[in-house]
Design an enzyme around this catalytic site. Structure first.
Site, PDB file in Angstrom:
ATOM      1  N   HIS A  70      53.883  57.139  85.025  1.00 41.61           N
ATOM      2  CA  HIS A  70      53.445  55.400  84.409  1.00 41.61           C
ATOM      3  C   HIS A  70      52.483  54.731  85.101  1.00 41.61           C
ATOM      4  O   HIS A  70      51.517  54.113  85.129  1.00 41.61           O
ATOM      5  CB  HIS A  70      54.246  54.379  84.646  1.00 41.61           C
ATOM      6  CG  HIS A  70      55.772  54.570  83.928  1.00 41.61           C
ATOM      7  ND1 HIS A  70      56.173  53.610  82.989  1.00 41.61           N
ATOM      8  CD2 HIS A  70      56.284  56.092  83.356  1.00 41.61           C
ATOM      9  CE1 HIS A  70      57.301  54.292  82.291  1.00 41.61           C
ATOM     10  NE2 HIS A  70      57.110  55.417  82.345  1.00 41.61           N
ATOM     11  N   GLY A  94      44.294  55.764  84.455  1.00 41.39           N
ATOM     12  CA  GLY A  94      44.228  57.079  85.340  1.00 41.39           C
ATOM     13  C   GLY A  94      45.419  56.388  86.964  1.00 41.39           C
ATOM     14  O   GLY A  94      45.728  55.230  87.070  1.00 41.39           O
ATOM     15  N   THR A 150      72.453  70.927  85.299  1.00 37.42           N
ATOM     16  CA  THR A 150      71.791  70.846  86.261  1.00 37.42           C
ATOM     17  C   THR A 150      70.795  69.460  87.217  1.00 37.42           C
ATOM     18  O   THR A 150      69.355  69.399  87.216  1.00 37.42           O
ATOM     19  CB  THR A 150      70.608  71.955  87.030  1.00 37.42           C
ATOM     20  OG1 THR A 150      69.944  72.563  85.880  1.00 37.42           O
ATOM     21  CG2 THR A 150      71.771  73.584  86.881  1.00 37.42           C
TER      22      THR A 150
END
Length: 324
Positions: A63, A69, A247
């Site tokens: 996020h 960037g 898992t």
């Protein structure tokens, strides 16, 4: 074997922008020699006490990077004068453990080497170390990012994948950031750990159509189990289910093995297996965990240098949640 790191840097440098070329694997070698150890100690104690930290940090990192960037802008708190990225609606569900592990590492690093290590670098390395700690691949993280000077919630919309998106929309979103379909599928494998809130997939398990209560891409028993687990989700919005029910706390390729069995949780999970552009990669990663790990590691290396700030284009924050 000693030549490998040099060869890696040389190969990677062929694809780096001028800003990215200022990064290096040993950036803090002289200025903060205990950097790696301090981050490692911090994430280890946090993950042991809060086992969801690894998945939380991986999501926080995504996020951060996909919105302008990898610059730590997701860590900024809002003020009366600025609504920051973390207050965009899609970021409201980001888990507190991920923010906390960065704050803890930053506090320890400020004591050891003040005004030296960026919050963006801490998040990038903490994410890698946590992925490795829960069984995932080790990949290189170049260092030397500067922290961003802007964080606005209005910049977030349309930059992040939503669980209700079609595969075409997800492919398009990642392509706009320079990622291939193969890299996109590998990054989706991050769903091998973590959980999703019931509201993110409720439309697929309740009153789906005139003919079926649930989306028939679900395994019927799985759909019924989800209906029970989420039955109270409208009153309790915190109800959630593991993304990988087999898992859930181990980073492995089980997520991809689940998809052909109808055990994907989100609409986007089902789409990965049903779309002919992405299905071959799902099958490859389901059959061979080492191929998934290799592809995931490479994609994460690429993501971690996306639109980074270096030099005077950013700062070293004193605290990760506020600009200097």
């Amino acid at each position: 074997m000693a030549m490998l790191p040099i060869l890696f840097i040389t190969a990677l440098s062929l694809f780096l922008t001028p800003a990215q070329s200022q990064l290096s694997l040993d950036y803090y070698h002289n200025s903060c020699p205990r950097f790696n150890q301090i981050v490692q100690d911090t994430i280890t104690s946090k993950q042991i006490t809060s086992p969801t930290t690894a998945a939380a940090s991986l999501r926080l990192f995504f996020h951060d990077c996909l919105v302008n960037g990898c610059d730590g802008s997701i860590l900024i708190s809002s003020t009366p004068f600025n609504s920051a990225e973390r207050d965009a609606d899609i970021n409201h569900s980001l888990p507190g453990d991920a923010f906390d592990v960065v704050v803890r590492a930053k506090t320890a690093l400020e004591l050891a080497c003040p005004n030296t290590v960026s919050c963006a670098d801490i998040l990038a390395v903490a994410t890698r170390d946590l992925v490795t700690m829960v069984g995932g691949p080790y990949y290189n993280v170049l260092l030397g990012r500067k922290d961003g000077l802007v964080s606005k919630s209005s910049y977030v919309e349309g930059k992040l994948p939503r669980p209700t998106m079609s595969i075409s929309q997800i492919i398009e979103l990642f392509a706009s950031n320079g990622f291939s379909i193969q890299e996109t599928v590998a990054l989706c494998g991050a769903h091998t750990i973590g959980f999703s809130h019931c509201k993110e997939f409720s439309s697929g398990i309740y009153n789906y159509s005139r003919y079926s209560q649930y989306d028939t891409q679900y395994n019927p028993r799985f759909a019924q189990a989800l209906q029970k687990a989420c039955s109270d989700y409208q009153k309790n919005p915190t109800l959630s289910v593991f993304n990988d029910i087999m898992t859930p706390n181990k980073f492995d390729n089980m997520y991809f093995q689940n998809l052909p069995k109808g055990l994907g949780l989100l609409r986007s999970d089902h789409g990965l297996y049903s779309d002919p552009r992405t299905k071959p990669f799902v099958e490859t990663y389901a059959a061979d965990q080492s191929k998934f790990f290799q592809a995931f590691g490479k994609a994460m290396e690429k993501l971690s240098v996306y639109k980074v700030n270096t030099g005077r284009k950013g700062e070293i924050r004193h605290r990760c949640d506020a600009f200097n």
